[in-house]
Structure formats: structure tokens, C-alpha cells
Design a protein around this motif. Structure first.
Motif, short mmCIF file in Angstrom:
data_model
loop_
_atom_site.label_atom_id
_atom_site.label_comp_id
_atom_site.label_asym_id
_atom_site.label_seq_id
_atom_site.Cartn_x
_atom_site.Cartn_y
_atom_site.Cartn_z
N PRO A 58 -9.97 26.64 -7.74
CA PRO A 58 -10.58 26.52 -9.07
C PRO A 58 -11.09 25.09 -9.27
N GLU A 59 -12.12 25.00 -10.04
CA GLU A 59 -12.68 23.68 -10.35
C GLU A 59 -11.85 23.05 -11.47
N PRO A 60 -11.31 21.88 -11.22
CA PRO A 60 -10.54 21.25 -12.30
C PRO A 60 -11.48 20.84 -13.43
N GLY A 61 -10.92 20.78 -14.63
CA GLY A 61 -11.70 20.36 -15.79
C GLY A 61 -12.12 18.91 -15.61
N GLU A 62 -13.15 18.53 -16.30
CA GLU A 62 -13.68 17.18 -16.17
C GLU A 62 -12.61 16.15 -16.54
N GLY A 63 -12.33 15.26 -15.65
CA GLY A 63 -11.37 14.19 -15.89
C GLY A 63 -9.91 14.59 -15.70
N GLU A 64 -9.62 15.89 -15.47
CA GLU A 64 -8.22 16.30 -15.32
C GLU A 64 -7.57 15.63 -14.11
N MET A 65 -8.29 15.62 -13.00
CA MET A 65 -7.72 15.02 -11.79
C MET A 65 -7.56 13.50 -11.96
N ASP A 66 -8.53 12.87 -12.60
CA ASP A 66 -8.41 11.44 -12.85
C ASP A 66 -7.19 11.14 -13.72
N ASP A 67 -6.97 12.00 -14.72
CA ASP A 67 -5.79 11.83 -15.57
C ASP A 67 -4.51 12.03 -14.78
N ASP A 119 0.86 -1.18 0.00
CA ASP A 119 0.00 0.00 0.00
C ASP A 119 0.90 1.22 0.00
N ARG A 120 0.63 2.14 -0.92
CA ARG A 120 1.45 3.35 -1.03
C ARG A 120 0.55 4.57 -1.11
N LEU A 121 0.95 5.61 -0.41
CA LEU A 121 0.25 6.88 -0.46
C LEU A 121 0.93 7.73 -1.53
N ILE A 122 0.16 8.12 -2.53
CA ILE A 122 0.70 8.90 -3.63
C ILE A 122 -0.05 10.23 -3.69
N PRO A 123 0.53 11.26 -3.05
CA PRO A 123 -0.13 12.57 -3.11
C PRO A 123 -0.08 13.09 -4.55
N THR A 124 -1.24 13.44 -5.05
CA THR A 124 -1.33 13.93 -6.42
C THR A 124 -1.81 15.37 -6.37
N VAL A 125 -0.94 16.26 -6.78
CA VAL A 125 -1.24 17.70 -6.72
C VAL A 125 -1.19 18.24 -8.13
N GLN A 126 -2.25 18.93 -8.49
CA GLN A 126 -2.30 19.53 -9.81
C GLN A 126 -2.56 21.02 -9.63
N MET A 127 -1.69 21.81 -10.22
CA MET A 127 -1.80 23.26 -10.13
C MET A 127 -2.63 23.78 -11.30
#
Length: 176
Positions: A47-56, A10-18
């Protein structure tokens, strides 16, 4: 991310998108941000991320992380395949030994037939020759099957090793 391969990881992968940046920040940067106390920013809100941007972005981070986890999993996979192959080779050695013993028994039975004094002794020797030859034929078929890796256990073990090695990671989002 949970990797359920040879060793559960199990790994914690912080995902940050600017905002305005298509790629997520690096893993070290994400961990650094998680270590810091949050502070109040501007009143405008995030800001609201674009649809699917965070998933990508998450998919990209998982892909990057898989390379690191994959090296250890490959070692375990290679060792598992090596053990499976060694097991088949050991079975071949034992089966060949049994074949050698049966071939000696066949020689002995043929000598008994050649030296038989009566019809009854000759018939007993013939029965023994047929029985031993049947065992030899079975052992030769077993050797052929093992050499060609046409063994259900072998196939099942290899398939299981491949399933464990190439199982997709499970991603669980903890925080948005």
C-alpha cells in the motif's frame, strides 16, 4: 542516522510502518524483519503510505534512538565542561601566584625607596614601584576577568562543547 557529537556514531534504525497503524514498529521488530529473507506476497503490491507518514515514522524512530545515544553524549559533554572549568581554575591559581610574587616585589621596592640614600636611588625605587604596581593591576584585572568567566577562550570552548552536544543528527534514508 549519523550523530556527529563528541564521538561520531552511525546507527542503522530500521523503520517499519504497518498499514493502518500510525506508529512505527519497535526497533527490535524492525531488525528482526531485516534479518529475514523476503518472500513473495500477494500480487496487490504494497500500500502507498499517506503523504508524510513515513517521514513522521522515521522522525519518531530517530527521536526514540536519540535517548539512547544522548546518555553517552551527556557524559562526554559533562566531562568537557568540567575540563574547561578546571582549565580556568588552573589559570586563576597561576595568576594568583604571579600576583603574590609581584606583591612581594612591591614590598621590596617600597623598602628600597624608604631606605634610599639619595634622590637617584629614590627615583629608581619609584620607577620600580610604578612598574610593579602596573603589573599588579594587570594581574588583578586578569583574575577578575577569569573569575567572571569573561574570557574569549573560555566562551569559545563552552560554545564549541554546546555545539557538539546539541548538534542535530543527520538522517539518511537507505531503502524505501
Amino acid at each position: 542516522v549519523r550523530y556527529d557529537g563528541f564521538e561520531r556514531t552511525d546507527r542503522l534504525i530500521p523503520t517499519v510502518q504497518m498499514e493502518g497503524n500510525g506508529s512505527p514498529l519497535g526497533l527490535d521488530c524492525g531488525r528482526w524483519l531485516l534479518d529475514k529473507a523476503p518472500r513473495r506476497g500477494t500480487e496487490s503490491g504494497p500500500p502507498e503510505p499517506g503523504e508524510g507518514e513515513m517521514d513522521d515514522a522515521i522522525e519518531e524512530m530517530v527521536f526514540r534512538d536519540q535517548a539512547e545515544v544522548s546518555a553517552r553524549e551527556q557524559e562526554l559533554f559533562d566531562r568537557s565542561i568540567e575540563q574547561i572549568e578546571r582549565s580556568v581554575e588552573d589559570q586563576l591559581v597561576l595568576t594568583r601566584r604571579r600576583l603574590s610574587i609581584q606583591q612581594k616585589s612591591l614590598d621590596t621596592a617600597e623598602d628600597r625607596r624608604a631606605n634610599a640614600k639619595g634622590a637617584a636611588d629614590r627615583e629608581d625605587a619609584e620607577k620600580r614601584i610604578r612598574a610593579v604596581q602596573k603589573q599588579i593591576d594587570g594581574l588583578e584585572a586578569e583574575i577578575h576577568r577569569l573569575e567572571n568567566r569573561n574570557d574569549p577562550d573560555y566562551a569559545r570552548w563552552r560554545e564549541r562543547a554546546h555545539e557538539r552536544r546539541y548538534r542535530l543528527p543527520e538522517t539518511i534514508r537507505i531503502l524505501d
